[in-house]
Design a protein around this motif. Structure first.
Motif, mmCIF file in Angstrom:
data_model
loop_
_atom_site.group_PDB
_atom_site.id
_atom_site.type_symbol
_atom_site.label_atom_id
_atom_site.label_comp_id
_atom_site.label_asym_id
_atom_site.label_seq_id
_atom_site.Cartn_x
_atom_site.Cartn_y
_atom_site.Cartn_z
ATOM 1 N N THR A 61 2.309 -9.372 -17.823
ATOM 2 C CA THR A 61 1.295 -8.313 -17.738
ATOM 3 C C THR A 61 1.549 -7.411 -16.541
ATOM 4 O O THR A 61 1.493 -6.178 -16.649
ATOM 5 N N VAL A 62 1.855 -8.002 -15.394
ATOM 6 C CA VAL A 62 2.086 -7.224 -14.170
ATOM 7 C C VAL A 62 3.301 -6.307 -14.333
ATOM 8 O O VAL A 62 3.288 -5.173 -13.854
ATOM 9 N N ARG A 63 4.333 -6.785 -15.027
ATOM 10 C CA ARG A 63 5.515 -5.933 -15.255
ATOM 11 C C ARG A 63 5.148 -4.662 -16.019
ATOM 12 O O ARG A 63 5.821 -3.643 -15.897
ATOM 13 N N GLY A 64 4.074 -4.704 -16.791
ATOM 14 C CA GLY A 64 3.647 -3.553 -17.572
ATOM 15 C C GLY A 64 2.698 -2.613 -16.855
ATOM 16 O O GLY A 64 2.285 -1.599 -17.422
ATOM 17 N N ILE A 65 2.351 -2.904 -15.615
ATOM 18 C CA ILE A 65 1.451 -2.038 -14.843
ATOM 19 C C ILE A 65 2.317 -1.188 -13.910
ATOM 20 O O ILE A 65 2.839 -1.681 -12.913
ATOM 21 N N ASP A 66 2.470 0.089 -14.233
ATOM 22 C CA ASP A 66 3.362 0.968 -13.477
ATOM 23 C C ASP A 66 3.001 1.067 -12.000
ATOM 24 O O ASP A 66 3.894 1.225 -11.157
ATOM 25 N N ALA A 67 1.730 0.989 -11.673
ATOM 26 C CA ALA A 67 1.298 1.124 -10.280
ATOM 27 C C ALA A 67 1.714 -0.067 -9.422
ATOM 28 O O ALA A 67 1.760 0.034 -8.196
ATOM 29 N N VAL A 68 2.030 -1.195 -10.052
ATOM 30 C CA VAL A 68 2.533 -2.361 -9.310
ATOM 31 C C VAL A 68 4.034 -2.159 -9.144
ATOM 32 O O VAL A 68 4.791 -2.266 -10.102
ATOM 33 N N VAL A 69 4.443 -1.839 -7.921
ATOM 34 C CA VAL A 69 5.846 -1.515 -7.678
ATOM 35 C C VAL A 69 6.657 -2.705 -7.179
ATOM 36 O O VAL A 69 7.889 -2.695 -7.268
ATOM 37 N N ASP A 70 5.995 -3.719 -6.653
ATOM 38 C CA ASP A 70 6.658 -4.957 -6.228
ATOM 39 C C ASP A 70 5.747 -6.125 -6.561
ATOM 40 O O ASP A 70 4.517 -6.006 -6.464
ATOM 41 N N CYS A 71 6.348 -7.246 -6.930
ATOM 42 C CA CYS A 71 5.587 -8.466 -7.197
ATOM 43 C C CYS A 71 6.432 -9.646 -6.744
ATOM 44 O O CYS A 71 7.580 -9.800 -7.180
ATOM 45 N N ASP B 130 -1.306 -20.077 0.292
ATOM 46 C CA ASP B 130 -2.654 -20.006 -0.271
ATOM 47 C C ASP B 130 -2.751 -19.168 -1.533
ATOM 48 O O ASP B 130 -3.614 -19.404 -2.379
ATOM 49 N N PHE B 131 -1.910 -18.139 -1.667
ATOM 50 C CA PHE B 131 -1.915 -17.288 -2.845
ATOM 51 C C PHE B 131 -0.591 -17.449 -3.583
ATOM 52 O O PHE B 131 0.432 -17.794 -2.995
ATOM 53 N N ASP B 132 -0.626 -17.191 -4.888
ATOM 54 C CA ASP B 132 0.562 -17.376 -5.724
ATOM 55 C C ASP B 132 1.452 -16.142 -5.788
ATOM 56 O O ASP B 132 2.665 -16.257 -5.973
ATOM 57 N N PHE B 133 0.860 -14.946 -5.676
ATOM 58 C CA PHE B 133 1.610 -13.701 -5.798
ATOM 59 C C PHE B 133 1.158 -12.702 -4.749
ATOM 60 O O PHE B 133 0.007 -12.704 -4.331
ATOM 61 N N ASN B 134 2.088 -11.828 -4.379
ATOM 62 C CA ASN B 134 1.759 -10.678 -3.551
ATOM 63 C C ASN B 134 2.267 -9.450 -4.296
ATOM 64 O O ASN B 134 3.452 -9.370 -4.639
ATOM 65 N N LEU B 135 1.376 -8.499 -4.560
ATOM 66 C CA LEU B 135 1.704 -7.289 -5.286
ATOM 67 C C LEU B 135 1.605 -6.091 -4.353
ATOM 68 O O LEU B 135 0.682 -6.007 -3.549
ATOM 69 N N LYS B 136 2.539 -5.173 -4.483
ATOM 70 C CA LYS B 136 2.417 -3.882 -3.801
ATOM 71 C C LYS B 136 2.018 -2.880 -4.871
ATOM 72 O O LYS B 136 2.694 -2.740 -5.896
ATOM 73 N N VAL B 137 0.914 -2.196 -4.620
ATOM 74 C CA VAL B 137 0.357 -1.252 -5.572
ATOM 75 C C VAL B 137 0.347 0.135 -4.934
ATOM 76 O O VAL B 137 -0.072 0.279 -3.781
ATOM 77 N N THR B 138 0.829 1.135 -5.662
ATOM 78 C CA THR B 138 0.705 2.519 -5.213
ATOM 79 C C THR B 138 -0.083 3.288 -6.258
ATOM 80 O O THR B 138 0.158 3.147 -7.457
#
Length: 149
Positions: free
Chosen positions: A83-93, A99-107
């Motif tokens: 799902t995250v791969r399909g969100i254009d605004a998420v530029v890094d994952c 404590d957290f499983d993922f870190n996303l960079k959103v622009t």
């Protein structure tokens, strides 16, 4: 890889469109030797692709946020990443330890748009928690680190 390969990578990192002729002049190699080395770096997967770097703010994306995401269980990993791969605004994952499983960079363009993205991410099955940080200023943005720099 030797020192010459690293020098070629550093030059291409600064300008991926640099000509083999100019690279050869800088590192004292023939054009054909430079081209052979670049081809080997590509074939071995060291050079994965060539791309451009854009100034997000000049494209109207003035908001940069880092979003930490936790999943209820590892079984949700595949659906989340797809799902995250399909969100254009998420530029890094990045998949993390801690404590957290993922870190996303959103622009994105605005806090309203970020809210919509946040809602979309929170609605992905298995997402149990998020924590979002607004970036105040970009201090460093480097696509890849080359040893010896």
């Amino acid at each position: 890889m030797d020192k010459t390969d690293y020098r070629i990578l550093r030059i291409l990192k600064e300008n991926g469109r640099e000509s083999a002729s100019d690279i050869g002049k800088e590192i004292h190699l023939s054009v054909s030797a430079v081209l052979d080395r670049i081809k080997k770096l590509e074939d071995s997967g060291v050079i994965k692709s060539y791309t451009i770097l854009v100034d997000s703010s000049k494209l109207g994306n003035d908001v940069i946020a880092l979003m930490e995401v936790s999943l209820e269980h590892p079984r949700f990993y595949d659906e989340f990443t797809e799902t995250v791969r399909g969100i254009d605004a998420v530029v890094d994952c990045y998949y993390l330890t801690g404590d957290f499983d993922f870190n996303l960079k959103v622009t994105c363009a605005s806090s309203d748009e970020l809210e919509q993205i946040h809602r979309k991410i929170k609605s992905i099955p298995g997402v149990s928690a998020t924590r979002t940080h607004f970036a105040l200023k970009e201090v460093k943005n480097v696509y890849a680190a080359i040893p010896g720099e």
